[in-house]
Scaffold this motif. Sequence first.
Motif, PDB file in Angstrom:
ATOM      1  N   TYR A 114      -8.998  -4.048  -5.753  1.00  0.00           N
ATOM      2  CA  TYR A 114      -9.924  -3.786  -4.632  1.00  0.00           C
ATOM      3  C   TYR A 114      -9.217  -3.037  -3.503  1.00  0.00           C
ATOM      4  N   ASP A 115      -8.027  -3.501  -3.143  1.00  0.00           N
ATOM      5  CA  ASP A 115      -7.301  -2.853  -2.049  1.00  0.00           C
ATOM      6  C   ASP A 115      -6.932  -1.413  -2.392  1.00  0.00           C
ATOM      7  N   LYS A 116      -6.611  -1.164  -3.662  1.00  0.00           N
ATOM      8  CA  LYS A 116      -6.203   0.186  -4.052  1.00  0.00           C
ATOM      9  C   LYS A 116      -7.385   1.152  -4.111  1.00  0.00           C
ATOM     10  N   PHE A 117      -8.478   0.731  -4.753  1.00  0.00           N
ATOM     11  CA  PHE A 117      -9.555   1.680  -5.030  1.00  0.00           C
ATOM     12  C   PHE A 117     -10.711   1.622  -4.023  1.00  0.00           C
ATOM     13  N   SER A 118     -10.861   0.514  -3.306  1.00  0.00           N
ATOM     14  CA  SER A 118     -11.926   0.425  -2.307  1.00  0.00           C
ATOM     15  C   SER A 118     -11.401   0.647  -0.894  1.00  0.00           C
ATOM     16  N   LEU A 119     -10.191   0.147  -0.624  1.00  0.00           N
ATOM     17  CA  LEU A 119      -9.597   0.313   0.702  1.00  0.00           C
ATOM     18  C   LEU A 119      -8.547   1.422   0.732  1.00  0.00           C
TER      19      LEU A 119
ATOM     20  N   TYR B 225       2.631   0.642  -2.868  1.00  0.00           N
ATOM     21  CA  TYR B 225       3.891   0.353  -2.179  1.00  0.00           C
ATOM     22  C   TYR B 225       3.639  -0.335  -0.836  1.00  0.00           C
ATOM     23  N   ARG B 226       2.491  -0.084  -0.230  1.00  0.00           N
ATOM     24  CA  ARG B 226       2.149  -0.787   1.008  1.00  0.00           C
ATOM     25  C   ARG B 226       1.615  -2.181   0.711  1.00  0.00           C
ATOM     26  N   GLN B 227       0.947  -2.325  -0.426  1.00  0.00           N
ATOM     27  CA  GLN B 227       0.498  -3.664  -0.818  1.00  0.00           C
ATOM     28  C   GLN B 227       1.679  -4.594  -1.058  1.00  0.00           C
TER      29      GLN B 227
END
Length: 228
Positions: free
Chosen positions: A91-96, A101-103
């Motif tokens: 979700y964080d990669k593709f929606s946000l 590397y920041r995750q």
Amino acid sequence: MEVEEIHHHPTNLQCDCCQNQLHEIGSTIAREEATFIPAKLVRVQHIEHAYECKQCKKDNEQSSFIQRGKAPTAAIPRSIAGPTVLAKVIYDKFSLYLPLYRQVKEWTRAGLITNDKNLSNWVIRAAEDWLLPIYEEMKNVLSAKTLLHIDETVAKVLNRSDGKRPQSNAYNWVFRSVPTEGPVVILFEHALTRSQTVLEKYLTDFKGTVICDGYAAYDKLSNITFAN
């Protein structure tokens, strides 16, 4: 949004004048505020318990007198990533649009020590093992329709499998059904080419009408009528 109430009562429930007991006559919402409760990371241990039948063991009538509980299979074998962790990474990669590397920094702050290579592998495995079967089933549903919208748009790929320069055009094709034929299905197909072979492969089981632009690839496919 969930509502939580905090009640505030007078510190002194006795009348300032006569010192008699005060009785509540009503309440008022003085103000509202948003409160953020951060997520927490929990290490869940799946423990398998073993039981034995004392009687069978004593009589030796059965060789399998031990029964063991079975823990559920991991979402990714031999990986610490559970379904909720995988869902958040994707979700964080593709929606946000939050790079892996920041995750990593966010997961470290939460208590999970990892790296972007691990996160990348998790995304790939989750996509192949869990999301691809859903995609294929949606494609079967799409192929059963009689009317589709199709278009393609330019995309860039840095590390191309065909050896061409990153400046070369790749394409994302979009296939969309219409509301008159049930819930709308929208699927994307990534390809390094804009040729008709992409349509031939994707529309193998489709028979009907395709609404598209005047690009030459949308022409002369069996069982398909093109409505430009």
